[in-house]
Motif scaffolding. Structure first.
Motif, PDB file in Angstrom:
ATOM      1  N   LEU A 127      13.950 -10.235   2.308  1.00  0.00           N
ATOM      2  CA  LEU A 127      13.531 -11.579   2.693  1.00  0.00           C
ATOM      3  C   LEU A 127      12.269 -12.000   1.937  1.00  0.00           C
ATOM      4  O   LEU A 127      12.141 -13.151   1.518  1.00  0.00           O
ATOM      5  N   GLN A 128      11.376 -11.053   1.756  1.00  0.00           N
ATOM      6  CA  GLN A 128      10.172 -11.352   0.976  1.00  0.00           C
ATOM      7  C   GLN A 128      10.543 -11.640  -0.480  1.00  0.00           C
ATOM      8  O   GLN A 128      10.020 -12.587  -1.081  1.00  0.00           O
ATOM      9  N   GLY A 129      11.436 -10.846  -1.018  1.00  0.00           N
ATOM     10  CA  GLY A 129      11.856 -11.047  -2.402  1.00  0.00           C
ATOM     11  C   GLY A 129      12.505 -12.396  -2.625  1.00  0.00           C
ATOM     12  O   GLY A 129      12.423 -12.960  -3.733  1.00  0.00           O
ATOM     13  N   GLU A 130      13.147 -12.927  -1.588  1.00  0.00           N
ATOM     14  CA  GLU A 130      13.810 -14.226  -1.686  1.00  0.00           C
ATOM     15  C   GLU A 130      12.884 -15.399  -1.364  1.00  0.00           C
ATOM     16  O   GLU A 130      13.303 -16.556  -1.441  1.00  0.00           O
ATOM     17  N   GLY A 131      11.661 -15.109  -0.998  1.00  0.00           N
ATOM     18  CA  GLY A 131      10.698 -16.167  -0.729  1.00  0.00           C
ATOM     19  C   GLY A 131      10.770 -16.767   0.659  1.00  0.00           C
ATOM     20  O   GLY A 131      10.123 -17.792   0.921  1.00  0.00           O
ATOM     21  N   LEU A 132      11.530 -16.154   1.567  1.00  0.00           N
ATOM     22  CA  LEU A 132      11.600 -16.669   2.931  1.00  0.00           C
ATOM     23  C   LEU A 132      10.348 -16.318   3.728  1.00  0.00           C
ATOM     24  O   LEU A 132      10.060 -16.931   4.752  1.00  0.00           O
ATOM     25  N   THR A 133       9.622 -15.310   3.284  1.00  0.00           N
ATOM     26  CA  THR A 133       8.308 -14.984   3.820  1.00  0.00           C
ATOM     27  C   THR A 133       7.452 -14.487   2.671  1.00  0.00           C
ATOM     28  O   THR A 133       7.938 -13.753   1.799  1.00  0.00           O
ATOM     29  N   ARG A 134       6.213 -14.892   2.660  1.00  0.00           N
ATOM     30  CA  ARG A 134       5.340 -14.481   1.553  1.00  0.00           C
ATOM     31  C   ARG A 134       4.895 -13.028   1.725  1.00  0.00           C
ATOM     32  O   ARG A 134       4.856 -12.274   0.763  1.00  0.00           O
ATOM     33  N   SER A 135       4.532 -12.663   2.937  1.00  0.00           N
ATOM     34  CA  SER A 135       4.068 -11.301   3.217  1.00  0.00           C
ATOM     35  C   SER A 135       4.855 -10.736   4.383  1.00  0.00           C
ATOM     36  O   SER A 135       5.401 -11.485   5.201  1.00  0.00           O
ATOM     37  N   ILE A 136       4.917  -9.422   4.456  1.00  0.00           N
ATOM     38  CA  ILE A 136       5.629  -8.747   5.549  1.00  0.00           C
ATOM     39  C   ILE A 136       4.727  -7.682   6.152  1.00  0.00           C
ATOM     40  O   ILE A 136       3.921  -7.056   5.461  1.00  0.00           O
ATOM     41  N   GLY A 137       4.887  -7.497   7.447  1.00  0.00           N
ATOM     42  CA  GLY A 137       4.057  -6.521   8.129  1.00  0.00           C
ATOM     43  C   GLY A 137       4.691  -6.088   9.437  1.00  0.00           C
ATOM     44  O   GLY A 137       5.869  -6.366   9.704  1.00  0.00           O
ATOM     45  N   VAL A 138       3.891  -5.425  10.244  1.00  0.00           N
ATOM     46  CA  VAL A 138       4.374  -4.866  11.501  1.00  0.00           C
ATOM     47  C   VAL A 138       3.364  -5.169  12.601  1.00  0.00           C
ATOM     48  O   VAL A 138       2.237  -5.576  12.341  1.00  0.00           O
ATOM     49  N   SER A 139       3.795  -4.935  13.818  1.00  0.00           N
ATOM     50  CA  SER A 139       2.939  -5.143  14.981  1.00  0.00           C
ATOM     51  C   SER A 139       3.166  -4.002  15.957  1.00  0.00           C
ATOM     52  O   SER A 139       4.304  -3.565  16.153  1.00  0.00           O
ATOM     53  N   ASN A 140       2.089  -3.497  16.511  1.00  0.00           N
ATOM     54  CA  ASN A 140       2.152  -2.435  17.519  1.00  0.00           C
ATOM     55  C   ASN A 140       2.677  -1.107  16.975  1.00  0.00           C
ATOM     56  O   ASN A 140       3.214  -0.301  17.734  1.00  0.00           O
ATOM     57  N   PHE A 141       2.517  -0.866  15.697  1.00  0.00           N
ATOM     58  CA  PHE A 141       2.978   0.390  15.113  1.00  0.00           C
ATOM     59  C   PHE A 141       1.878   1.438  15.198  1.00  0.00           C
ATOM     60  O   PHE A 141       0.721   1.170  14.872  1.00  0.00           O
ATOM     61  N   HIS A 142       2.246   2.620  15.638  1.00  0.00           N
ATOM     62  CA  HIS A 142       1.345   3.757  15.651  1.00  0.00           C
ATOM     63  C   HIS A 142       1.460   4.522  14.332  1.00  0.00           C
ATOM     64  O   HIS A 142       2.326   4.242  13.503  1.00  0.00           O
TER      65      HIS A 142
END
Length: 276
Positions: A127-142
């Protein structure tokens, strides 16, 4: 008022101080986000699970603010994790937001019991490669969740959004992530009202010394540690106060006193066991 920009590991930047819409009623969201944008916020953090992406989108569209001056985050809900379901979930979020891309897309929780977050992350990269999101990340990951992502995909998340406030400072997790180049975002940065943070003597003394509110002190504490945060309020007056935190600086002694409040007090769910 200029909000500092944090550079992420993919080269994109994010405003360090933003506005969160967790638990804001959907019918009120457009009005409240409009207030935030008028005050000067340009970073809005929402999620599919909040049910208020449409209201955020309407406020953004009506604001007239150029898209390249806005930073919008949303998150993939747990039930939608998976190789086949992640893309449609983002497409639904984009439709609700009225955007052709978001600036940051996050896996909301790891849900290790489902064991889908690695497969989901591979779709995030697409999705990032296609430009649908500029950056990718996570939430609540240990730490084990982060390490597994890196080991199995070779890709490092741009951010990890975690519960973080003075009584739950998460020093070890932050240091581990930042050692990999992952920036830390704080959710619940003011403790969500679940303990008497603003009445603590260390906070009160600092507020009195600088002529500011206890909330402003806590926000400043986060900022001076390089943490990205987005406090939430439905009051325009408090929104404005939360944004007015760049005219003072905590001393080393004040910072150390607030650091000393850490007691491992988690007020939200534990990512290792959460199953919602």
């Amino acid at each position: 008022m200029t909000v500092p920009q944090i550079t992420l590991n993919d080269g994109h930047t994010i405003p360090q101080l933003g506005f969160g819409v967790f638990q804001i009623d959907p019918p009120e969201t457009e009005r409240i986000v409009t207030d935030a944008l008028e005050i000067g916020y340009r970073h809005i953090d929402t999620a599919a699970a909040y049910g208020n992406e449409e209201g955020v989108g309407r406020a953004l569209a009506a604001s007239g603010i150029p898209r390249d001056q806005l930073f919008v985050t949303t998150k993939l809900w747990n039930a939608e994790q998976g190789a086949e379901t992640t893309r449609p979930a983002l497409e639904r979020s984009l439709a609700k937001l009225g955007l052709d891309h978001v600036d940051l897309y996050l896996i909301h929780w790891p849900r290790p019991d489902l064991d889908r977050y690695v497969a989901t992350w591979r779709v995030f990269e697409q999705l990032q490669g296609e430009g649908l999101t500029r950056s990718i990340g996570v939430s609540n990951f240990h730490r084990p969740h982060l390490q597994r992502l890196v080991d199995e995909t070779g890709a490092v998340p741009a951010v990890n959004q975690i519960e973080l406030h003075p009584a739950f400072a998460q020093h070890e997790l932050r240091a581990f992530g930042e050692g990999l180049g992952i920036r830390t975002e704080a959710w619940g940065p003011l403790g969500q009202g679940k303990y008497d943070l603003f009445g603590d003597p260390a906070i009160v003394r600092a507020a009195q010394a600088h002529g500011v509110t206890p909330a402003q002190v806590v926000i400043r504490w986060h900022l001076q540690q390089g943490v990205i945060l987005f406090p939430k309020s439905v009051s325009r007056e408090r929104m404005a106060a939360n944004f007015d935190v760049f005219g003072f600086e905590l001393t080393d002694a004040e910072t150390a006193a607030i650091d000393g409040l850490d007691r491992g007090l988690r007020v939200g769910a534990d990512p290792d066991t959460a199953t919602f």
